[in-house]
Design a protein around this motif. Structure first.
Motif, PDB file in Angstrom:
ATOM      1  N   THR A 289       0.835  -1.210   0.000  1.00  0.00           N
ATOM      2  CA  THR A 289       0.000   0.000   0.000  1.00  0.00           C
ATOM      3  C   THR A 289       0.863   1.250   0.000  1.00  0.00           C
ATOM      4  O   THR A 289       0.611   2.192  -0.757  1.00  0.00           O
ATOM      5  N   LEU A 290       1.881   1.263   0.852  1.00  0.00           N
ATOM      6  CA  LEU A 290       2.758   2.444   0.918  1.00  0.00           C
ATOM      7  C   LEU A 290       3.321   2.747  -0.465  1.00  0.00           C
ATOM      8  O   LEU A 290       3.354   3.894  -0.906  1.00  0.00           O
ATOM      9  N   ILE A 291       3.757   1.685  -1.154  1.00  0.00           N
ATOM     10  CA  ILE A 291       4.395   1.896  -2.457  1.00  0.00           C
ATOM     11  C   ILE A 291       3.366   2.303  -3.504  1.00  0.00           C
ATOM     12  O   ILE A 291       3.598   3.217  -4.302  1.00  0.00           O
ATOM     13  N   ILE A 292       2.211   1.652  -3.484  1.00  0.00           N
ATOM     14  CA  ILE A 292       1.192   1.998  -4.491  1.00  0.00           C
ATOM     15  C   ILE A 292       0.667   3.415  -4.264  1.00  0.00           C
ATOM     16  O   ILE A 292       0.329   4.122  -5.211  1.00  0.00           O
ATOM     17  N   LEU A 293       0.640   3.881  -3.016  1.00  0.00           N
ATOM     18  CA  LEU A 293       0.220   5.262  -2.739  1.00  0.00           C
ATOM     19  C   LEU A 293       1.137   6.271  -3.423  1.00  0.00           C
ATOM     20  O   LEU A 293       0.723   7.378  -3.751  1.00  0.00           O
ATOM     21  N   THR A 294       2.412   5.912  -3.632  1.00  0.00           N
ATOM     22  CA  THR A 294       3.319   6.823  -4.337  1.00  0.00           C
ATOM     23  C   THR A 294       3.235   6.617  -5.848  1.00  0.00           C
ATOM     24  O   THR A 294       4.110   7.074  -6.574  1.00  0.00           O
ATOM     25  N   ALA A 295       2.198   5.922  -6.315  1.00  0.00           N
ATOM     26  CA  ALA A 295       2.016   5.596  -7.730  1.00  0.00           C
ATOM     27  C   ALA A 295       3.068   4.607  -8.212  1.00  0.00           C
ATOM     28  O   ALA A 295       3.392   4.566  -9.396  1.00  0.00           O
ATOM     29  N   GLY A 296       3.619   3.810  -7.295  1.00  0.00           N
ATOM     30  CA  GLY A 296       4.576   2.771  -7.676  1.00  0.00           C
ATOM     31  C   GLY A 296       3.947   1.404  -7.573  1.00  0.00           C
ATOM     32  O   GLY A 296       2.724   1.268  -7.434  1.00  0.00           O
ATOM     33  N   ILE A 297       4.769   0.391  -7.697  1.00  0.00           N
ATOM     34  CA  ILE A 297       4.311  -0.985  -7.498  1.00  0.00           C
ATOM     35  C   ILE A 297       5.545  -1.784  -7.110  1.00  0.00           C
ATOM     36  O   ILE A 297       6.651  -1.432  -7.503  1.00  0.00           O
ATOM     37  N   ASP A 298       5.362  -2.823  -6.289  1.00  0.00           N
ATOM     38  CA  ASP A 298       6.515  -3.624  -5.893  1.00  0.00           C
ATOM     39  C   ASP A 298       6.244  -5.095  -6.165  1.00  0.00           C
ATOM     40  O   ASP A 298       5.440  -5.722  -5.487  1.00  0.00           O
ATOM     41  N   LEU A 299       6.906  -5.624  -7.198  1.00  0.00           N
ATOM     42  CA  LEU A 299       6.741  -7.031  -7.544  1.00  0.00           C
ATOM     43  C   LEU A 299       7.723  -7.909  -6.791  1.00  0.00           C
ATOM     44  O   LEU A 299       7.703  -9.126  -6.904  1.00  0.00           O
ATOM     45  N   SER A 300       8.623  -7.273  -6.011  1.00  0.00           N
ATOM     46  CA  SER A 300       9.682  -8.045  -5.364  1.00  0.00           C
ATOM     47  C   SER A 300       9.395  -8.334  -3.898  1.00  0.00           C
ATOM     48  O   SER A 300      10.218  -8.921  -3.215  1.00  0.00           O
ATOM     49  N   VAL A 301       8.204  -7.932  -3.392  1.00  0.00           N
ATOM     50  CA  VAL A 301       7.939  -8.100  -1.957  1.00  0.00           C
ATOM     51  C   VAL A 301       8.033  -9.563  -1.528  1.00  0.00           C
ATOM     52  O   VAL A 301       8.556  -9.872  -0.450  1.00  0.00           O
ATOM     53  N   GLY A 302       7.562 -10.483  -2.386  1.00  0.00           N
ATOM     54  CA  GLY A 302       7.588 -11.893  -2.030  1.00  0.00           C
ATOM     55  C   GLY A 302       9.018 -12.403  -1.889  1.00  0.00           C
ATOM     56  O   GLY A 302       9.343 -13.142  -0.941  1.00  0.00           O
ATOM     57  N   ALA A 303       9.868 -12.004  -2.831  1.00  0.00           N
ATOM     58  CA  ALA A 303      11.266 -12.439  -2.789  1.00  0.00           C
ATOM     59  C   ALA A 303      11.964 -11.868  -1.555  1.00  0.00           C
ATOM     60  O   ALA A 303      12.743 -12.558  -0.886  1.00  0.00           O
ATOM     61  N   ILE A 304      11.659 -10.586  -1.228  1.00  0.00           N
ATOM     62  CA  ILE A 304      12.248  -9.974  -0.033  1.00  0.00           C
ATOM     63  C   ILE A 304      11.810 -10.744   1.210  1.00  0.00           C
ATOM     64  O   ILE A 304      12.617 -11.070   2.085  1.00  0.00           O
ATOM     65  N   LEU A 305      10.511 -11.061   1.253  1.00  0.00           N
ATOM     66  CA  LEU A 305       9.944 -11.779   2.396  1.00  0.00           C
ATOM     67  C   LEU A 305      10.669 -13.109   2.617  1.00  0.00           C
ATOM     68  O   LEU A 305      11.159 -13.402   3.714  1.00  0.00           O
ATOM     69  N   VAL A 306      10.760 -13.908   1.550  1.00  0.00           N
ATOM     70  CA  VAL A 306      11.309 -15.255   1.706  1.00  0.00           C
ATOM     71  C   VAL A 306      12.816 -15.207   1.979  1.00  0.00           C
ATOM     72  O   VAL A 306      13.335 -15.953   2.815  1.00  0.00           O
ATOM     73  N   LEU A 307      13.515 -14.285   1.303  1.00  0.00           N
ATOM     74  CA  LEU A 307      14.949 -14.160   1.572  1.00  0.00           C
ATOM     75  C   LEU A 307      15.176 -13.778   3.040  1.00  0.00           C
ATOM     76  O   LEU A 307      16.081 -14.294   3.699  1.00  0.00           O
ATOM     77  N   SER A 308      14.323 -12.910   3.570  1.00  0.00           N
ATOM     78  CA  SER A 308      14.448 -12.520   4.972  1.00  0.00           C
ATOM     79  C   SER A 308      14.182 -13.707   5.905  1.00  0.00           C
ATOM     80  O   SER A 308      14.845 -13.842   6.942  1.00  0.00           O
ATOM     81  N   THR A 309      13.227 -14.567   5.532  1.00  0.00           N
ATOM     82  CA  THR A 309      12.980 -15.738   6.385  1.00  0.00           C
ATOM     83  C   THR A 309      14.229 -16.618   6.437  1.00  0.00           C
ATOM     84  O   THR A 309      14.553 -17.177   7.489  1.00  0.00           O
ATOM     85  N   PHE A 310      14.922 -16.697   5.312  1.00  0.00           N
ATOM     86  CA  PHE A 310      16.120 -17.541   5.301  1.00  0.00           C
ATOM     87  C   PHE A 310      17.259 -16.938   6.108  1.00  0.00           C
ATOM     88  O   PHE A 310      18.013 -17.660   6.752  1.00  0.00           O
ATOM     89  N   VAL A 311      17.383 -15.589   6.052  1.00  0.00           N
ATOM     90  CA  VAL A 311      18.424 -14.956   6.868  1.00  0.00           C
ATOM     91  C   VAL A 311      18.158 -15.241   8.338  1.00  0.00           C
ATOM     92  O   VAL A 311      19.052 -15.658   9.089  1.00  0.00           O
ATOM     93  N   MET A 312      16.899 -15.086   8.758  1.00  0.00           N
ATOM     94  CA  MET A 312      16.551 -15.356  10.158  1.00  0.00           C
ATOM     95  C   MET A 312      16.783 -16.829  10.503  1.00  0.00           C
ATOM     96  O   MET A 312      17.381 -17.165  11.526  1.00  0.00           O
ATOM     97  N   GLY A 313      16.307 -17.710   9.620  1.00  0.00           N
ATOM     98  CA  GLY A 313      16.384 -19.143   9.884  1.00  0.00           C
ATOM     99  C   GLY A 313      17.816 -19.655   9.885  1.00  0.00           C
ATOM    100  O   GLY A 313      18.246 -20.336  10.817  1.00  0.00           O
ATOM    101  N   ARG A 314      18.563 -19.319   8.848  1.00  0.00           N
ATOM    102  CA  ARG A 314      19.942 -19.771   8.733  1.00  0.00           C
ATOM    103  C   ARG A 314      20.775 -19.321   9.931  1.00  0.00           C
ATOM    104  O   ARG A 314      21.474 -20.120  10.566  1.00  0.00           O
ATOM    105  N   LEU A 315      20.686 -18.019  10.234  1.00  0.00           N
ATOM    106  CA  LEU A 315      21.521 -17.494  11.316  1.00  0.00           C
ATOM    107  C   LEU A 315      21.191 -18.172  12.637  1.00  0.00           C
ATOM    108  O   LEU A 315      22.096 -18.592  13.368  1.00  0.00           O
TER     109      LEU A 315
END
Lengths: 266, 352
Positions: free
Chosen positions: B85-111
């Motif tokens: 929502t924050l990004i779309i409010l600026t007239a943008g779009i974010d197709l990478s949110v899913g990849a960011i989410l999953v990569l972050s889960t791995f950083v947390m999990g791996r560490l």
């Protein structure tokens, strides 16, 4: 052509401004003077570089060369914010309003007031009430108020009303100079009249005004002095009480040489 | 007041030129104004009506257990939809949110699981990586001036590749997380079980996060600037808003929210898998649009997006309880999106 304002020091002065866009020379050694308590008209043909000059003194464009002085002090504007902080407010032709935001939000865009106390300091909460009161006061000061709802979105207002909000914003925050770019271009006869009256109101508050317009009757009615811009630089400044409209247009388009005393007066 | 000759008759004209008043008062325009002033009204009504309708079609639907299940199902989508929502409010779009989410889960999990790093540090690292990836998107959008769609289409591939590389294409099993870092699963636990409903900490986190960002958007200067930039970037810049800096911060904050969402997602799923949440990009955009936020920027709200996510959850759960096939569920959600976009266009047209 005598002009008493010349005895005073200019509030805003620019010397030898240059600006190129690729091979296009938008400003070619442009000078500019604005004296206290005056309404200065800026006229020029399309492409003469008026807009670039105005963008330079309002901080929206940085000139390649040249100096700008405010109250005799050298200033360096990189963003519109710099100019605003120095007390120069601009009413842009497109008004620079955010349509979906309210009148109050628009007046305070970029300089919002935070609440006092912990909500403001820690959570950065805005003081909506104070901003709304201020916006309402400023609009009624300029006789623009029979407003029902200061939280009305700007997009629900008519052209003249939007212009009123933009002028009120400039008048409220412009402590040194107010610049208006074609404020009547998109307006009808009655709305134009209202804006011209607004210009007098702002002037009576002691703030000098720069008025850019293609509308000669408007320029000649409200201006104390007229800056004629041609081919990227100031051709001359003239006194509207002495010179005729058709002569001003002739000079602006290059059909007539400016009188020698007008050249000297610049 | 001096006037030109042709204006002499103006004195006798109606002087109410710049009077601020409502122009029209027809029923339709009142509806339009109400929707424009309270943009969350429509998704709120749609949610209530759809819950009631599914309650009639499939009586089992109206049980506390099923309704709380819907909340659990949309928890992660809802949190990421806040970022979207924050990004779309600026007239943008974010197709990478899913990849960011999953990569972050791995950083947390791996560490925390593989390397035994203390959990707070592992979680902070995951959220920091998320923020960094978001800021990278923001930098490309604001400074290099690339269209957000293209930027995030590119970083979607980049982040997905990094995700596969870092995870070694292997999942982190639930038993390993429970043995080494059980608190990573905390958001999936039940906080309360009133009347047979199961309210997880993740569901509560979604509601609190939505409240926090509603406050930020409505009551801070940064929030107002987000709207102004999406509305008219040039006007925002001329009004003295530092548009580049604000844009980068919006994408960075979106990354941070995805990083936080990663923690919640681990609790929700129970394990960490490189192929999870592959549909979340489009699911969040769907939720945001159904929630009444305009893809053209400057218009919309956080509560709307959470409601949008809930509406999608209600439709899919309700239809499946009613025995409707999967593809008709997709069909229904797709139609909701189209209706929401058409409604937004109608609202916009009124303003021009």
């Amino acid at each position: 052509m005598k002009n008493i304002t010349h005895n005073l020091e200019p509030v805003l002065q620019a010397k030898g401004l240059m600006k190129r866009y690729g091979t296009v020379v938008a400003m070619n050694g442009a000078d500019f003077d604005l004296y206290p308590n005056e309404v200065l008209g800026v006229i020029g043909d399309n492409g003469a570089g008026k807009t670039t000059l105005i963008r330079a003194i309002s901080g929206a464009t940085a000139p390649d060369h040249g100096v700008i002085e405010l109250d005799g002090k050298l200033v360096n504007f990189h963003t519109p914010d710099d100019a605003r902080n120095a007390g120069i407010e601009t009413v842009y032709q497109n008004l620079a309003l955010s349509p979906a935001l309210s009148i109050a939000d628009n007046m305070f865009l970029g300089r919002e007031i935070r609440e006092k106390g912990i909500m403001g300091k820690l959570f950065r909460k805005l003081d909506h009430k104070q901003m709304e009161t201020f916006a309402r006061d400023k609009l009624s000061e300029l006789g623009l108020l029979t407003i029902q709802n200061i939280n009305q979105a700007v997009e629900t207002l008519s052209g003249g009303q939007r212009q009123g909000v933009a002028v009120a914003r400039a008048a409220a925050f412009g402590s040194k100079v107010v610049i208006m770019d074609e404020p009547t271009a998109a307006l009808g006869v009655k709305e134009s009249r209202r804006v011209l009256d607004l210009i007098q109101d702002v002037k009576s508050k002691g703030i000098p005004i720069v008025l850019i317009s293609h509308n000669m009757p408007h320029i000649f009615e409200v201006c104390d002095r007229i800056h004629i811009h041609r081919l990227g630089r100031r051709l001359c400044t003239v006194d509207p009480k002495i010179i005729s409209m058709s002569d001003a247009v002739a000079m602006m388009t290059g059909a007539m040489e400016p009188p020698p005393e007008a050249l000297a007066a610049k | 007041m001096s006037q030109s000759e042709f204006e002499t008759n103006l004195n006798s004209a109606d002087s109410a030129v710049a009077v601020f008043e409502r122009d029209d008062r027809t029923f339709l325009s009142n509806v339009r104004n109400a929707v424009r002033n309270y943009p969350t009204l429509v998704p709120a009504l749609v949610l209530i009506v759809s819950i009631l309708i599914f309650g009639i079609i499939a009586p089992r639907f109206l049980s506390p257990g099923v309704l709380s299940l819907v909340l659990q199902q949309v928890t992660v989508i809802g949190i990421v939809a806040i970022a979207q929502t924050l990004i779309i409010l600026t007239a943008g779009i974010d197709l990478s949110v899913g990849a960011i989410l999953v990569l972050s889960t791995f950083v947390m999990g791996r560490l925390s699981v593989s390397y035994g790093v203390p959990l707070p540090i592992a979680i902070a690292a995951g959220m920091a990586i998320g923020t960094l990836m978001g800021a990278f998107n923001g930098f490309l959008v604001a400074k290099i001036k690339l269209p957000p769609f293209i930027v995030t289409l590119g970083t979607l591939s980049v982040f997905t590749a990094l995700k596969l590389w870092y995870s070694g294409s292997e999942s982190i099993r639930n038993s390993d997380i429970e043995a080494n870092a059980p608190s990573l699963l905390w958001f999936g636990e039940a906080a309360a079980r009133p009347f047979g409903a199961t309210i997880t900490y993740g569901g509560i986190a979604l509601i609190l996060l939505a409240a926090v960002f509603w406050f930020i958007l409505q009551h801070t200067a940064w929030g107002r600037h987000v709207y102004a930039i999406g509305d008219d970037p040039e006007a925002a810049a001329l009004s003295g808003i530092k548009t580049d800096r604000t844009l980068i911060s919006v994408y960075a904050v979106a990354g941070l929210i995805c990083g936080f969402g990663a923690w919640v997602a681990i609790g929700r799923v129970g394990s960490i898998s490189p192929i999870s949440f592959e549909e979340i990009n489009l699911a969040t955009i769907t939720a945001v649009v159904i929630g009444g936020t305009s893809l053209f920027g400057g218009r919309g709200s956080i509560p709307g997006s959470v409601l949008g996510a809930l509406i999608v959850g209600v439709f899919t759960t309700g239809l499946s309880l009613a025995g409707v096939d999967d593809y008709w569920q997709m069909f229904a959600v797709g139609n909701l999106v189209l209706i929401a976009v058409a409604l937004d266009q109608w609202l916009r047209r009124a303003t021009q």
